[in-house]
Write an enzyme that holds these catalytic residues in place. Sequence first.
Site, short mmCIF file in Angstrom:
data_model
loop_
_atom_site.label_atom_id
_atom_site.label_comp_id
_atom_site.label_asym_id
_atom_site.label_seq_id
_atom_site.Cartn_x
_atom_site.Cartn_y
_atom_site.Cartn_z
N PHE A 138 0.85 -1.20 0.00
CA PHE A 138 0.00 0.00 0.00
C PHE A 138 0.88 1.25 0.00
O PHE A 138 1.76 1.39 0.85
CB PHE A 138 -0.92 0.02 1.23
CG PHE A 138 -1.85 1.22 1.22
CD1 PHE A 138 -3.00 1.21 0.44
CD2 PHE A 138 -1.56 2.35 1.95
CE1 PHE A 138 -3.85 2.31 0.40
CE2 PHE A 138 -2.40 3.46 1.92
CZ PHE A 138 -3.55 3.45 1.15
N ASP A 223 9.20 2.80 1.55
CA ASP A 223 8.01 3.50 2.06
C ASP A 223 7.90 3.17 3.55
O ASP A 223 7.42 2.11 3.94
CB ASP A 223 6.78 3.03 1.29
CG ASP A 223 5.49 3.70 1.80
OD1 ASP A 223 5.50 4.26 2.91
OD2 ASP A 223 4.47 3.64 1.08
N LYS A 252 2.68 9.49 8.66
CA LYS A 252 1.97 9.04 9.86
C LYS A 252 2.56 9.50 11.20
O LYS A 252 2.21 10.57 11.69
CB LYS A 252 1.81 7.52 9.81
CG LYS A 252 0.82 7.09 8.71
CD LYS A 252 0.31 5.68 8.91
CE LYS A 252 -0.87 5.38 8.00
NZ LYS A 252 -0.53 4.89 6.67
C1 LIG Z 1 -0.80 5.20 5.28
C2 LIG Z 1 0.19 4.83 4.25
C3 LIG Z 1 0.33 5.57 3.07
C4 LIG Z 1 -0.59 6.72 2.73
O1 LIG Z 1 -0.51 7.75 3.64
P1 LIG Z 1 -1.68 8.86 3.72
O2 LIG Z 1 -1.15 9.83 4.76
O3 LIG Z 1 -2.92 8.16 4.12
O4 LIG Z 1 -1.77 9.50 2.40
C5 LIG Z 1 1.32 5.20 2.19
N1 LIG Z 1 2.14 4.18 2.45
C6 LIG Z 1 2.05 3.44 3.57
C7 LIG Z 1 3.01 2.33 3.82
C8 LIG Z 1 1.06 3.74 4.51
O5 LIG Z 1 0.94 2.99 5.61
#
Ligand SMILES: *Cc1c(COP(=O)(O)O)cnc(C)c1O
Length: 397
Positions: A138, A223, A252
């Site tokens: 994701f 990421d 986050k």
């Molecule tokens: C939450 C998340 C995203 C997206 O972040 P948003 O602040 O919701 O746009 C992207 N990559 C990972 C691994 C995530 O956990």
Amino acid sequence: MSTRTEALSERFEAAFMRNYGVPPVAIARGEGSTVWDVDGRRYLDFIGGIAVTSLGHGHPALVEAVSRQVAALAHTSNLFLHEPEVLLAERLIGLLGGPARVFLANSGTEANEAALKLAIKYGKAHGKSYFVAAEMGFHGRTLGALALTGKASIRDQFGPFPIDVRFVPYGDADALKNAVTGDCAAVFLEPTQGEAGVVPPPEGYLAAAREICSAAGALLVADEIQSAIGRTGRWFAHQAEGVLPDVLTLAKGLGGGMPIGACIGFGEAGTVFGLGDHGSTFGGNPVSCAAALAVLDTIERDGLLEHAESMGRRLADGISAVSHPLLKGVRGRGLWLAAVLTSDRAARVQATAQEAGFLVNAVQPDAVRLAPPLVVTDAEVSSFLDAFPAILEAADA
Ligand SMILES: *Cc1c(COP(=O)(O)O)cnc(C)c1O
């Protein structure tokens, strides 16, 4: 007579687009790891706004930093610079052991969008044309980040996308090696897959990914939007394997609840963007930067990396020790865990936990995610562990 929660839920249902469904709890306020809903019910928050509220709710350091900054200066746009953004960029580079350069955004998906644009530009300069990402990964919901997201149910209906992304099974180094040729511009990977259900790769996978990318001249983009800032007991999850990516994305937990994202490029990757190549009006705003600095300072000052590691171990060991037909085991590290079930009852467990006064998240049909604030106390962990068998029992009924 309806409760406040019911009344608000009805109004939510009427006023909002239907992308979320109606959330089950209307939260009014929080303190530490505790939140209260609009009807005065109290919960221990073991999901922390999806691994965001690193310092818990209402932490004095965060409140003080944000209040002071919003009173002094809330916004400059990128037409003017300010000290909090410089301090934050320097601080992140220092934690990572530079040389690196930072771009500040407002969210995770924006941090990945920056990383993707950077990788596209890098690819064009080196005659490289495609990207590799992991199945079930994701990376966000904007079109670029979505194109990299390996979950067909949320991706496919919005395609086709303007970039060529090839998906490989997560954790399979041979599959990655076969997919990454000299034409691959970048590989996007989570060091542990969050939304897939807190799924760590086999040991050595990130190191293999590093080698594969270096050999092919592809950028390795880590990421760490969910995994960083102490979540796993380290500042950054990739540090567990001693692997340095070319590009790192954060969001986050960095702002402790204030919106901020960061895209960090190491070495050459830090110099790909030239004048005018990217930007954001709100990105790196002074208030979010002040919040992030308070988060980083507090984690350091209060030894929260060690605390997250030890509380996480207690929580994981405690869950492992539970013997129940619905519980298969526990995955993850630090305060970022999934209780894995033997059947698709995670939504039931989320509901029975809520009944028992705990907020957790059914991240997958068979996995319940736990990501309490890094300040969660020993007593709070005990309280969850004491309640957990009955929560499972009620979910299994
Ligand atoms: C939450 C998340 C995203 C997206 O972040 P948003 O602040 O919701 O746009 C992207 N990559 C990972 C691994 C995530 O956990």
